[in-house]
Design an enzyme around this catalytic site. Structure first.
Site, PDB file in Angstrom:
ATOM      1  N   LYS A 123      -0.762   1.015 -11.977  1.00  0.00           N
ATOM      2  CA  LYS A 123       0.231   0.403 -11.092  1.00  0.00           C
ATOM      3  C   LYS A 123       0.530  -1.067 -11.390  1.00  0.00           C
ATOM      4  CE  LYS A 123      -2.547   2.606  -8.576  1.00  0.00           C
ATOM      5  NZ  LYS A 123      -3.479   3.208  -7.633  1.00  0.00           N
ATOM      6  N   GLY A 152      -0.511   9.785  -5.180  1.00  0.00           N
ATOM      7  CA  GLY A 152      -1.432  10.709  -5.858  1.00  0.00           C
ATOM      8  C   GLY A 152      -0.721  12.001  -6.220  1.00  0.00           C
ATOM      9  N   ASP A 219      -3.623  -2.435  -3.529  1.00  0.00           N
ATOM     10  CA  ASP A 219      -3.152  -1.156  -4.075  1.00  0.00           C
ATOM     11  C   ASP A 219      -1.927  -0.681  -3.286  1.00  0.00           C
ATOM     12  OD1 ASP A 219      -3.723   1.402  -5.736  1.00  0.00           O
ATOM     13  OD2 ASP A 219      -3.600   2.133  -3.673  1.00  0.00           O
ATOM     14  N   LYS A 223       2.099  -0.113  -4.481  1.00  0.00           N
ATOM     15  CA  LYS A 223       2.883   1.108  -4.220  1.00  0.00           C
ATOM     16  C   LYS A 223       4.151   0.824  -3.426  1.00  0.00           C
ATOM     17  CE  LYS A 223      -1.216   4.008  -4.553  1.00  0.00           C
ATOM     18  NZ  LYS A 223      -2.430   4.418  -3.833  1.00  0.00           N
ATOM     19  N   GLY A 315      -7.305  10.838  -5.800  1.00  0.00           N
ATOM     20  CA  GLY A 315      -8.179  11.844  -6.412  1.00  0.00           C
ATOM     21  C   GLY A 315      -7.711  12.136  -7.825  1.00  0.00           C
TER      22      GLY A 315
END
Ligand code: HSE
Length: 341
Positions: A123, A152, A219, A223, A315
């Site tokens: 990212k 994800g 994070d 996004k 994940g």
């Protein structure tokens, strides 16, 4: 399709497993034969024109890195090897770095200059240089795909593009980080301490290599920047986002929210000229109040109201499905464009 894979962490390894498990299905459904001809990690890079089997790369990784693989041309410098790789698609699964976007930024640029389409799950480079990278790729007719950077395994960017096709998305708000949502849920449901809940999230493979990116809200900031650029047409960087993390929240605060029918959640928000990440108390019945490592995002549109999507937001295997989705769409685009891949 010849793949160059950089990064053999949770997502890179899961991608290799997914390729091995779904090889015949990818051929049957999409005419997509995948051959990994180049792999790189901290140990260096290896290249073999006939391709590596996923198992031999995973085995080599266990023994210390991809350069442990037998019968391959090995390089210390991953960029020299990339030059020789003759791959169709570069998959960048390197850890997110929000200081200078490296090594992702240089890897993506190198791939574009060498005529490779790019799929990235990293990212940092996008959060810092997305408008420039997209322009560079467009100018050279290179496909730059990044489904796995947001949500994800949940196809949130594709959903958002659909929402804005005959409409306009005006605001985006949502839970975009699985690690913090997992921590908050474990704190509210089991009364766990912050540190213990974080250790669990790390064990489950949700957290970033550097988990401070998760808990300090950075994070989520990456996004929301990517979403704002892609869906709201902004030209933003992570530095435009006002960020507060969850690292200073106490279990008492989380519990107090729960006792009053609310849920404490880390929310990313993008609207007209506003980009923000902060912990907020939302109604426990709000569709955004998802639990554990789930993500949920609401898109508020001009004509058709609000649309919410939720799904598994973190994940290895979940994110690897997003990489495969991007590889499939590159294959479909290139086939329609009449190019052999
Ligand atoms: N560390 C990220 C998260 C991984 O917890 O959501 C998915 O981007």
């Amino acid at each position: 399709m010849r793949i160059a894979l950089v990064g053999m962490g949770v997502v890179g390894q899961s991608l290799l497993k997914l390729i091995a498990e779904n090889r015949s299905e990818l051929v049957a459904r999409y005419g997509l034969g995948v051959r990994v001809v180049y792999a790189a990690d901290r140990s260096g890079a290896v290249h073999r024109a006939t391709g590596f089997s996923p198992d031999e790369l995973l085995e080599a990784k266990k023994r210390g890195g991809v350069t442990k693989v037998a019968d391959a041309k090995a390089f210390n410098n991953i960029f020299d090897a990339l030059e020789d790789a003759e791959a169709d698609v570069l998959v960048d699964a390197t850890p997110t770095n929000i200081v200078d976007g490296e090594p992702s930024y240089s890897i993506i640029r190198k791939a574009i200059l060498n005529g490779m389409d790019v799929v990235t799950v990293s990212k940092g480079a996008l959060a810092l240089y997305m408008p420039a990278l997209k322009e560079m790729a467009n100018r050279r007719r290179i496909l730059l795909k990044f489904s796995g950077t947001v949500g994800g395994g949940m196809p949130v960017l594709a959903f958002a593009r659909e929402c804005s096709k005959a409409d306009r998305v005006e605001q985006i708000e949502g839970i975009l980080n699985g690690t913090t949502n997992y921590i908050l849920t474990r704190m509210e449901e089991e009364g766990l301490e912050f540190k213990q809940a974080l250790a669990e999230a790390q064990l489950l493979g949700y957290a970033e290599a550097d988990p401070t990116l998760d808990i300090k809200g950075l994070d989520t900031a990456c996004k929301i920047t990517i979403l704002a650029n892609e869906v709201l047409g902004m030209k933003a960087t992570i530095n435009d986002v006002k960020v507060t993390g969850i690292d200073t929240l106490s279990s008492q605060e989380v519990n107090r929210a729960r006792m009053t029918g609310k849920a404490m959640r880390l929310i990313g928000y993008a609207g007209k000229d506003v980009l923000e990440v902060s912990p907020r108390e939302i109604d426990a019945k709000d569709p955004l109040a998802v639990k554990m490592a789930m993500n949920a995002v609401r898109f508020k549109t001009t004509y058709s109201g609000s649309h919410v999507i939720s799904g598994k937001g973190a994940g290895g295997v979940e994110t690897a499905t997003a990489v495969i989705r991007d590889i499939i769409s590159i294959k479909m685009y290139r086939s329609e464009a009449g190019e052999k891949v």
